[in-house]
Design an enzyme around this catalytic site. Structure first.
Site, PDB file in Angstrom:
ATOM      1  N   LYS A 116      61.072 -15.728  35.344  1.00 52.85           N
ATOM      2  CA  LYS A 116      61.807 -15.843  36.466  1.00 52.85           C
ATOM      3  C   LYS A 116      62.465 -16.959  36.617  1.00 52.85           C
ATOM      4  O   LYS A 116      63.575 -17.222  37.217  1.00 52.85           O
ATOM      5  CB  LYS A 116      60.966 -15.646  37.793  1.00 52.85           C
ATOM      6  CG  LYS A 116      60.377 -14.068  37.938  1.00 52.85           C
ATOM      7  CD  LYS A 116      60.143 -13.866  39.421  1.00 52.85           C
ATOM      8  CE  LYS A 116      59.974 -12.308  39.221  1.00 52.85           C
ATOM      9  NZ  LYS A 116      59.338 -11.821  40.250  1.00 52.85           N
ATOM     10  N   LYS A 200      60.610  -3.763  31.023  1.00 56.95           N
ATOM     11  CA  LYS A 200      59.987  -2.807  31.892  1.00 56.95           C
ATOM     12  C   LYS A 200      61.051  -2.502  32.999  1.00 56.95           C
ATOM     13  O   LYS A 200      61.881  -3.258  33.470  1.00 56.95           O
ATOM     14  CB  LYS A 200      58.893  -3.697  32.792  1.00 56.95           C
ATOM     15  CG  LYS A 200      59.195  -4.465  33.757  1.00 56.95           C
ATOM     16  CD  LYS A 200      57.623  -5.040  34.568  1.00 56.95           C
ATOM     17  CE  LYS A 200      58.237  -5.801  35.759  1.00 56.95           C
ATOM     18  NZ  LYS A 200      57.190  -6.049  36.683  1.00 56.95           N
ATOM     19  N   LYS A 203      63.028  -3.516  39.833  1.00 60.05           N
ATOM     20  CA  LYS A 203      63.769  -3.344  40.879  1.00 60.05           C
ATOM     21  C   LYS A 203      64.920  -4.570  40.802  1.00 60.05           C
ATOM     22  O   LYS A 203      65.884  -4.320  41.487  1.00 60.05           O
ATOM     23  CB  LYS A 203      63.087  -3.421  42.442  1.00 60.05           C
ATOM     24  CG  LYS A 203      62.259  -4.394  42.522  1.00 60.05           C
ATOM     25  CD  LYS A 203      61.463  -4.304  43.964  1.00 60.05           C
ATOM     26  CE  LYS A 203      60.096  -4.106  44.230  1.00 60.05           C
ATOM     27  NZ  LYS A 203      59.267  -5.518  43.777  1.00 60.05           N
TER      28      LYS A 203
END
Ligand code: ATP
Ligand code: LTN
Length: 336
Positions: A116, A200, A203
């Site tokens: 992130k 993966k 969203k």
């Protein structure tokens, strides 16, 4: 079994966007199956979501949408505790204490933090760094035995256990030692992107063709399945190493229809992608249709949702307080 003999389950989902088929097959699908045999507590973790920038109105909407989707997926507010994390201040309070029992080095090793930080290089805030500590507080506050999550969360479960061990080592019998509860391989543990089978399904993927949202319209689902990236040969066979694209689709189709992988391979032997991709799309359309319709209904009934999250926060606060009081006493804070 009486309530207090049952084991406790806790899990959370971030309202950081719209939920995907990966969230559903990897985690939420399993939540209702557990509510008969365990004391279940399911949270919408809005405090985790602000570790990356959120538009306030969108965050509020997404929080209610995740709550509605919990119910639409089969969670019953009379059987499970459903609540919003920021409504129970004990989460932030315990997180502070646990910050003081977490080492800088171990937090630096979290792969989600590294991923992130790379993705949001303009906003590497301290909240992103201590994200796993808040997650540990979520889990440990309820003396949780089992945490149903996708395999991407296993490192966060491990650091939670390390923090609990360290705290219990200094102050014995404080926290129950939780365990991760993962779907089996091939049963939703990791659903990958339809556009890039190596990563993966997420969203926050900037490419919307990679994910299926629970709220996607049937025509969008069909289009994304027809475009899904597959492999150079046209056999419909499970082979995650060499054929990751089609293997992901087989897993999704099998889960959506309740068929075994072998039955799916037989059904499409000699048929190729032209037949298989639309069939997988249709199976997912039918799987998600009732969830989408129920969610839309619930979102029209804000009073009901408010009643659910208020009741949930009340029950969760009571349970959380008991652990927090114990922790405050043990570390040496003067009682109020
Ligand atoms: P983001 O993409 O914003 O980082 P996320 O969808 O990975 O978020 P959460 O919303 O917090 O993260 O995940 C909720 C649950 O869904 C977790 O238990 C997580 O392990 C699971 N999950 C998320 N994506 C997948 C996936 N592709 N396959 C299986 N499980 C998943
Ligand atoms: N990090 C989790 C969301 C989460 C969670 C939790 C899951 C926050 N707190 C407590 C289980 C238990 C994720 O799935 N990305």
């Amino acid at each position: 079994m009486s309530e207090n003999q049952k084991k406790t389950i806790f899990s959370g989902v971030q309202p950081s966007g719209k939920l995907t088929l990966g969230n559903y097959l990897g985690a939420i699908r399993n939540f209702p199956l557990l509510q008969e045999d365990y004391n279940c507590i399911y949270c919408v973790v809005d405090m985790h979501a602000i570790t990356v920038r959120q538009e306030p109105a969108a965050l509020r909407r997404a929080t209610l949408e995740v709550l509605a989707q919990y119910i639409a997926c089969g969670l019953d507010p009379d059987k499970s505790v459903l609540f919003i994390q920021s409504h129970v201040p004990a989460h932030a309070e315990l997180a502070w204490v646990l910050n003081c029992f977490t080492m800088f080095g171990e937090a630096s090793r979290m792969t989600q933090f590294k991923d992130k930080s790379a993705k949001h290089a303009d906003n590497i805030n301290v909240g992103l760094f201590t994200y796993p500590v808040l997650m540990a507080a979520d889990i440990l506050l309820y003396q949780t035995d089992l945490v149903p999550v996708g395999v991407d969360q296993s490192q966060h479960i491990e650091i939670c256990r390390d923090i609990a061990n360290r705290f219990n080592g200094r102050f014995p019998d404080t926290f129950t030692m939780p365990e991760g509860y993962y779907p089996k391989a091939g049963e939703g543990a990791k659903i990958t992107s339809l556009a890039d089978p190596a990563s993966k399904m997420s969203k926050s993927d900037p490419n919307p063709n990679g994910y299926i949202l629970l709220m996607d319209k049937p025509e969008d689902i069909m289009r994304k399945f027809k475009r899904a990236v597959t492999d150079s040969d046209t056999r419909i066979a499970m082979d995650p190493q060499n054929k990751p694209g089609v293997s992901n689709l087989i897993q999704i189709y099998a889960l959506a229809t309740g068929k075994t992988v072998a039955a799916v391979e037989d059904e499409f032997a000699g048929k190729g992608y032209g037949a298989f991709k639309p069939a997988a799309g249709e199976a997912v359309v039918e799987l998600l249709r009732p969830i989408r319709e129920k969610t839309e209904d619930l979102l029209r009934n804000k009073d009901y949702l408010e009643q659910v999250y208020q009741q949930g926060a009340q029950k969760a606060s009571y349970l959380a307080r008991r652990t927090l009081d114990k922790v405050y006493r043990k570390v040496g804070f003067v009682g109020r």
